[in-house]
Design a protein around this motif. Structure first.
Motif: not given
Length: 66
Positions: A41-66
């Motif tokens: 199950t750790r594989i699935q947890e890590v995969r979701r954590d990667i998606a979470r980090v990428k999503t929030i990084a993208r949101q922060k980048a979009a906020e910085a541009k706006a």
């Protein structure tokens, strides 16, 4: 890892965390291939954590541009 914890990180910390998670994901895949993986199950947890980090990084980048 909670989304609130990730949101509190800076952009550099997010990059470091993403690199750490990708390395862990690689190691887990390698363990699975060699039959040494104990917690599958750790594989699935890590995969979701990667998606979470990428999503929030993208949101922060979009906020910085706006």
């Amino acid at each position: 890892m909670k989304a609130a914890d990730v949101r509190a990180m800076s952009a550099d910390q997010l990059k470091d965390e993403l690199a750490k998670l990708k390395k862990e994901q690689f190691n887990l895949r390698f363990q699975k291939a060699t039959g040494q993986l104990e917690k599958s199950t750790r594989i699935q947890e890590v995969r979701r954590d990667i998606a979470r980090v990428k999503t929030i990084a993208r949101q922060k980048a979009a906020e910085a541009k706006a």
